[in-house]
Design a protein around this motif. Structure first.
Motif, mmCIF file in Angstrom:
data_model
loop_
_atom_site.group_PDB
_atom_site.id
_atom_site.type_symbol
_atom_site.label_atom_id
_atom_site.label_comp_id
_atom_site.label_asym_id
_atom_site.label_seq_id
_atom_site.Cartn_x
_atom_site.Cartn_y
_atom_site.Cartn_z
ATOM 1 N N VAL A 104 0.863 -1.078 0.323
ATOM 2 C CA VAL A 104 -0.152 0.139 0.088
ATOM 3 C C VAL A 104 1.167 1.116 0.009
ATOM 4 O O VAL A 104 1.649 1.135 0.821
ATOM 5 C CB VAL A 104 -1.047 -0.239 1.373
ATOM 6 N N VAL A 105 0.671 2.357 -0.773
ATOM 7 C CA VAL A 105 1.434 3.322 -0.720
ATOM 8 C C VAL A 105 0.659 4.457 -1.035
ATOM 9 O O VAL A 105 -1.131 4.957 -1.150
ATOM 10 C CB VAL A 105 1.333 4.084 -2.288
ATOM 11 N N PRO A 106 0.666 5.535 -0.340
ATOM 12 C CA PRO A 106 -0.098 6.990 -0.667
ATOM 13 C C PRO A 106 -0.712 7.428 -2.144
ATOM 14 O O PRO A 106 -0.060 6.664 -3.146
ATOM 15 C CB PRO A 106 0.768 8.279 -0.318
ATOM 16 N N VAL A 152 10.401 -1.922 10.858
ATOM 17 C CA VAL A 152 9.901 -2.778 11.509
ATOM 18 C C VAL A 152 9.171 -2.787 12.438
ATOM 19 O O VAL A 152 9.882 -1.878 13.655
ATOM 20 C CB VAL A 152 10.981 -4.322 12.066
ATOM 21 N N VAL A 153 8.512 -2.635 13.470
ATOM 22 C CA VAL A 153 7.036 -2.526 14.207
ATOM 23 C C VAL A 153 6.349 -4.245 14.805
ATOM 24 O O VAL A 153 6.146 -4.657 13.874
ATOM 25 C CB VAL A 153 5.824 -2.236 14.054
ATOM 26 N N GLY A 154 6.400 -4.403 15.379
ATOM 27 C CA GLY A 154 5.492 -5.342 16.199
ATOM 28 C C GLY A 154 4.128 -4.757 16.953
ATOM 29 O O GLY A 154 4.292 -4.016 17.659
ATOM 30 N N GLY A 155 3.609 -5.701 18.068
ATOM 31 C CA GLY A 155 2.975 -5.183 18.708
ATOM 32 C C GLY A 155 1.728 -5.888 18.450
ATOM 33 O O GLY A 155 1.394 -5.711 16.772
ATOM 34 N N LYS A 156 0.377 -5.547 19.024
ATOM 35 C CA LYS A 156 -0.847 -5.275 19.624
ATOM 36 C C LYS A 156 -1.180 -4.623 17.937
ATOM 37 O O LYS A 156 -2.160 -4.892 17.076
ATOM 38 C CB LYS A 156 -2.053 -5.582 20.202
ATOM 39 N N TYR A 157 -0.659 -3.541 18.614
ATOM 40 C CA TYR A 157 -1.100 -2.476 17.256
ATOM 41 C C TYR A 157 -0.212 -2.136 16.162
ATOM 42 O O TYR A 157 -0.113 -1.206 15.374
ATOM 43 C CB TYR A 157 -1.724 -1.015 17.668
ATOM 44 N N ALA A 158 0.817 -3.268 15.975
ATOM 45 C CA ALA A 158 1.600 -2.468 14.362
ATOM 46 C C ALA A 158 0.950 -2.330 13.000
ATOM 47 O O ALA A 158 1.362 -1.748 12.671
ATOM 48 C CB ALA A 158 2.361 -4.225 14.683
ATOM 49 N N SER A 159 -0.187 -2.660 12.564
ATOM 50 C CA SER A 159 -1.271 -2.648 11.661
ATOM 51 C C SER A 159 -1.187 -0.537 11.656
ATOM 52 O O SER A 159 -0.934 0.187 11.129
ATOM 53 C CB SER A 159 -2.277 -3.321 11.276
ATOM 54 N N LYS A 160 -2.475 -0.541 13.007
ATOM 55 C CA LYS A 160 -2.371 0.875 12.901
ATOM 56 C C LYS A 160 -1.784 1.882 13.028
ATOM 57 O O LYS A 160 -1.190 2.524 12.381
ATOM 58 C CB LYS A 160 -3.218 1.074 14.363
ATOM 59 N N ASP A 161 0.134 1.397 14.191
ATOM 60 C CA ASP A 161 1.363 2.213 13.331
ATOM 61 C C ASP A 161 2.025 2.346 12.346
ATOM 62 O O ASP A 161 2.165 3.196 12.056
ATOM 63 C CB ASP A 161 1.862 1.172 14.749
ATOM 64 N N ASN A 162 1.661 1.438 11.164
ATOM 65 C CA ASN A 162 2.452 1.065 10.359
ATOM 66 C C ASN A 162 0.819 2.424 9.271
ATOM 67 O O ASN A 162 1.840 3.441 8.583
ATOM 68 C CB ASN A 162 2.282 0.060 9.552
ATOM 69 N N LEU A 163 0.157 1.946 9.138
ATOM 70 C CA LEU A 163 -0.446 3.521 8.776
ATOM 71 C C LEU A 163 -0.718 4.687 9.344
ATOM 72 O O LEU A 163 -0.559 5.735 8.489
ATOM 73 C CB LEU A 163 -2.886 2.942 8.660
ATOM 74 N N LYS A 164 -0.216 5.001 10.302
ATOM 75 C CA LYS A 164 0.053 6.532 11.023
ATOM 76 C C LYS A 164 1.700 6.162 10.233
ATOM 77 O O LYS A 164 1.493 7.924 9.958
ATOM 78 C CB LYS A 164 0.064 6.118 12.753
ATOM 79 N N LYS A 165 2.517 5.929 10.288
ATOM 80 C CA LYS A 165 3.649 5.928 10.115
ATOM 81 C C LYS A 165 3.492 6.610 7.968
ATOM 82 O O LYS A 165 3.883 7.091 7.612
ATOM 83 C CB LYS A 165 4.382 5.291 9.784
ATOM 84 N N LEU A 166 2.654 5.787 7.467
ATOM 85 C CA LEU A 166 2.404 5.813 6.009
ATOM 86 C C LEU A 166 1.953 7.609 6.168
ATOM 87 O O LEU A 166 1.439 8.133 5.135
ATOM 88 C CB LEU A 166 1.411 5.502 5.665
ATOM 89 N N ARG A 167 0.374 7.667 6.712
ATOM 90 C CA ARG A 167 0.170 9.282 6.521
ATOM 91 C C ARG A 167 0.674 9.607 7.383
ATOM 92 O O ARG A 167 0.649 11.376 6.036
ATOM 93 C CB ARG A 167 -1.729 8.825 7.612
ATOM 94 N N TYR A 168 1.644 10.162 8.147
ATOM 95 C CA TYR A 168 2.834 11.005 8.434
ATOM 96 C C TYR A 168 3.616 10.668 7.329
ATOM 97 O O TYR A 168 5.121 11.471 7.757
ATOM 98 C CB TYR A 168 2.339 11.105 9.451
#
Length: 257
Positions: A104-106, A152-168
């Motif tokens: 997924v990309v912007p 690389v991100v981990g944990g319960k909210y890994a997907s959410k964290d990556n989405l936030k990083k892509l958004r910003y």
């Protein structure tokens, strides 16, 4: 003469019950006590209702426990197992759905996948411990210590964290399960704000029946028949809409079965 609706209610109450189990993997199979039990569970439940069964859906802690319960006929059906993993089970002919990962990309991005080397220009967000296809796994292994190429991100909210990083703009692309991403935004009643630049490997989501159940082969045939009838129907669209999904994205790129 009894009213028709009373006859229908009586028939439902007297219907046999199918005990269906699956590991929690939302939005495919979610919690058994929630309103949204998962779109694959909802599809299976509808199909079983057309076969004259009620469904009792249960979450199980592990696939190993589920297999043990299915083989001992504690459970009637299991979702999330493949014929390669358990060839002794009785499987329906068709998959309920197909799971696949996507890059997924912007929306403004002009990046396209042309070869493994084309990944080198990305700052790619991935999830720790996740098994992607061979090309992606090799890329992550090669560049895991270079945050300009792989983060690389981990944990319960890994997907959410990556989405936030892509958004910003902290990363330029991410890899995740397409249906999980779409469901995340559907729950928020928001449109998916990015674009899918590349679809990766597909894996089948299958249903299996107990080999100790003398009705298993008949149930598997009937299930396949009713599932095939459901494809492309208003009922299918209604189920998927609740999870922010459309039918062409849960099936592989192939002809109508």
């Amino acid at each position: 003469m009894r009213p028709l609706f009373l006859l229908l209610i009586a028939a439902f109450l007297n219907a046999a019950t199918i005990t269906l189990v699956a590991e929690r993997n939302c939005p495919y199979s979610c919690v058994d006590s929630g309103k949204d039990k998962g779109f694959v569970i909802d599809i299976a439940s509808y199909v079983f209702s057309q076969m004259g069964y009620k469904v009792e859906y249960k979450n199980i802690e592990s696939k190993e426990k589920a297999l043990e319960g299915l083989r001992s006929k504690e459970y009637d059906a299991l979702i999330g197992i493949s014929p390669k993993e358990a060839p002794d089970l009785i499987f329906s002919r068709y998959a309920l759905a197909y799971s696949h990962d996507v890059i997924v990309v912007p929306k403004y991005s002009k990046w396209k996948y042309t070869s493994p080397a084309s990944l080198d220009v990305l700052t790619l967000g991935v999830i720790d411990g996740y098994d992607y296809d061979d090309v992606i796994n090799d890329h992550v292994l090669k560049h895991k210590d270079d945050k300009r190429k792989v983060q690389v991100v981990g944990g319960k909210y890994a997907s959410k964290d990556n989405l936030k990083k892509l958004r910003y703009d902290k990363i330029t692309a991410l890899i995740d399960n397409q249906h999980r991403l779409q469901y995340f935004y559907a729950k928020k009643k928001k449109l998916f704000p990015f674009k899918v630049a590349k679809k990766l490997n597909y894996s089948e989501i299958r249903i299996a029946f107990s080999p100790k159940d003398y009705k298993a082969k008949q149930r598997a045939r009937s299930f396949s028949h009713e599932l095939n009838k459901l494809q492309g129907s208003p009922q299918m669209q209604s189920i998927l809409k609740r999870y922010g999904l459309i039918e062409r994205n849960i099936l592989p790129p192939q002809k109508k079965r």
